[in-house]
Design a protein around this motif. Structure first.
Motif, mmCIF file in Angstrom:
data_model
loop_
_atom_site.group_PDB
_atom_site.id
_atom_site.type_symbol
_atom_site.label_atom_id
_atom_site.label_comp_id
_atom_site.label_asym_id
_atom_site.label_seq_id
_atom_site.Cartn_x
_atom_site.Cartn_y
_atom_site.Cartn_z
ATOM 1 N N ILE A 1 50.489 58.788 58.450
ATOM 2 C CA ILE A 1 49.337 59.634 58.755
ATOM 3 C C ILE A 1 48.194 59.394 57.773
ATOM 4 O O ILE A 1 47.017 59.364 58.155
ATOM 5 C CB ILE A 1 49.746 61.120 58.721
ATOM 6 C CG1 ILE A 1 50.599 61.462 59.957
ATOM 7 C CG2 ILE A 1 48.527 62.033 58.679
ATOM 8 C CD1 ILE A 1 49.828 61.429 61.261
ATOM 9 N N LEU B 1 44.068 59.496 58.216
ATOM 10 C CA LEU B 1 43.233 60.539 57.626
ATOM 11 C C LEU B 1 42.169 59.928 56.723
ATOM 12 O O LEU B 1 41.058 60.461 56.609
ATOM 13 C CB LEU B 1 44.100 61.532 56.839
ATOM 14 C CG LEU B 1 45.028 62.413 57.677
ATOM 15 C CD1 LEU B 1 45.888 63.286 56.761
ATOM 16 C CD2 LEU B 1 44.231 63.279 58.650
ATOM 17 N N VAL C 1 44.898 60.092 64.853
ATOM 18 C CA VAL C 1 45.862 60.964 64.180
ATOM 19 C C VAL C 1 46.709 61.709 65.206
ATOM 20 O O VAL C 1 47.932 61.830 65.050
ATOM 21 C CB VAL C 1 45.144 61.973 63.256
ATOM 22 C CG1 VAL C 1 46.148 62.950 62.638
ATOM 23 C CG2 VAL C 1 44.379 61.252 62.157
ATOM 24 N N ASP D 1 50.486 62.737 65.210
ATOM 25 C CA ASP D 1 50.689 64.155 64.867
ATOM 26 C C ASP D 1 49.708 64.995 65.675
ATOM 27 O O ASP D 1 48.610 65.304 65.212
ATOM 28 C CB ASP D 1 50.464 64.346 63.363
ATOM 29 C CG ASP D 1 50.699 65.779 62.903
ATOM 30 O OD1 ASP D 1 51.141 66.600 63.722
ATOM 31 O OD2 ASP D 1 50.427 66.078 61.719
ATOM 32 N N ASN E 1 47.975 68.068 63.985
ATOM 33 C CA ASN E 1 47.451 67.921 62.628
ATOM 34 C C ASN E 1 46.216 68.802 62.434
ATOM 35 O O ASN E 1 45.209 68.644 63.134
ATOM 36 C CB ASN E 1 47.100 66.460 62.359
ATOM 37 C CG ASN E 1 46.669 66.227 60.924
ATOM 38 O OD1 ASN E 1 45.516 66.420 60.577
ATOM 39 N ND2 ASN E 1 47.612 65.813 60.100
ATOM 40 N N TYR E 2 46.304 69.711 61.481
ATOM 41 C CA TYR E 2 45.242 70.708 61.283
ATOM 42 C C TYR E 2 43.907 70.050 60.941
ATOM 43 O O TYR E 2 42.879 70.352 61.561
ATOM 44 C CB TYR E 2 45.642 71.673 60.169
ATOM 45 C CG TYR E 2 44.534 72.614 59.754
ATOM 46 C CD1 TYR E 2 44.276 73.772 60.486
ATOM 47 C CD2 TYR E 2 43.740 72.338 58.645
ATOM 48 C CE1 TYR E 2 43.253 74.634 60.125
ATOM 49 C CE2 TYR E 2 42.711 73.191 58.274
ATOM 50 C CZ TYR E 2 42.470 74.342 59.007
ATOM 51 O OH TYR E 2 41.454 75.182 58.649
ATOM 52 N N ARG E 3 43.918 69.177 59.969
ATOM 53 C CA ARG E 3 42.662 68.599 59.503
ATOM 54 C C ARG E 3 41.970 67.797 60.592
ATOM 55 O O ARG E 3 40.747 67.874 60.764
ATOM 56 C CB ARG E 3 42.905 67.729 58.272
ATOM 57 C CG ARG E 3 41.625 67.180 57.703
ATOM 58 C CD ARG E 3 41.802 66.646 56.281
ATOM 59 N NE ARG E 3 40.576 65.972 55.902
ATOM 60 C CZ ARG E 3 40.339 64.685 56.086
ATOM 61 N NH1 ARG E 3 41.269 63.911 56.613
ATOM 62 N NH2 ARG E 3 39.196 64.152 55.735
#
Length: 237
Positions: A100, A104, A126, A130, A133-135
């Motif tokens: 990941i 990122l 991403v 995932d 994935n929050y970000r």
């Protein structure tokens, strides 16, 4: 001298030569660690060129390719060399396709370039590994918001809130998206919740006033406010 002895002698010579070559090629983890530490020290002093030189020495001493590429991406990002940073993160991703952090890293570069389309593409990369994935979700939502695609932004903010219902940044983004889509009731509910927890949250009072039809305490013009983004870059190696 019989043939067996000659053959045995040749074997011994070959073994000794092989051992010498192996010893010459063997790299020292301790030496590699020294170069890595020197790179970290140079970064601390904001000497990114020196940090990259020490990283090159780390790699030459047998340093791990993935770690090298990741750190190179981070240092190039700090230096402002975005194209080189992206190349390094891409190289890291090729070494470890399921990782990941390289993705990122590419997202961080896209954000630094303030390019909404690149941000969305990086976030989508991403998501393939995932999906929650929050970000990446927050970055995607903010990018959509910045292009005034409020429906898309709201959809992603709601997805974040389904997992993190206590996240005020996503709540703010959803409230502002709802407001710009004309759903003032939904926006008002979101701003009310935020203010009940943090009255000082950025622009929450302004959003509440606008959604409720009151004159804003911070001025009448909403100015197409950008919600909090949650966009701190991932720390590099």
């Amino acid at each position: 001298m019989n043939r067996f002895f000659v053959f045995f002698l040749l074997l011994c010579v070959a073994a000794a030569a092989g051992s010498a070559i192996s010893g010459a090629q063997e790299k020292s983890p301790a030496n590699a660690a020294t170069f890595w530490a020197a790179s970290i020290k140079a970064e601390t002093g904001s000497d990114y060129d020196e940090a990259l030189r020490q990283l090159a020495a780390y790699q030459k001493e047998g340093g791990d390719p993935f770690m090298t590429a990741m750190r190179s991406g981070w240092l190039c990002y700090l230096k402002g060399s975005h194209a080189q940073a992206e190349q390094s993160y891409t190289a890291a991703s090729k070494v470890q396709p399921t990782a990941i952090n390289p993705l990122l890293g590419m997202l961080t570069v896209a954000q630094a370039l303030q390019d909404p389309k690149r941000i969305e593409r990086a976030a989508e990369a991403v998501f393939r590994i995932d999906p929650n994935n929050y970000r990446a979700q927050m970055a995607f939502a903010v990018a959509a918001f910045s292009t005034q695609d409020y429906r898309k932004a709201l959809s992603v903010y709601r997805r974040v809130l389904s997992i993190y219902p206590d996240d005020l940044d996503a709540r703010s983004g959803a409230a502002w998206s709802s407001y710009y889509l004309g759903d003032k009731r939904e926006a008002l509910a979101g701003f009310r919740l935020i203010l009940s927890i943090n009255p000082e949250y950025a622009f929450a009072q302004k959003g509440y006033d606008l959604a409720s039809g009151k004159p804003s305490r911070n001025g009448a013009n909403d100015g197409r406010l950008q919600p909090s983004a949650g966009l701190q870059p991932a720390r590099g190696l």
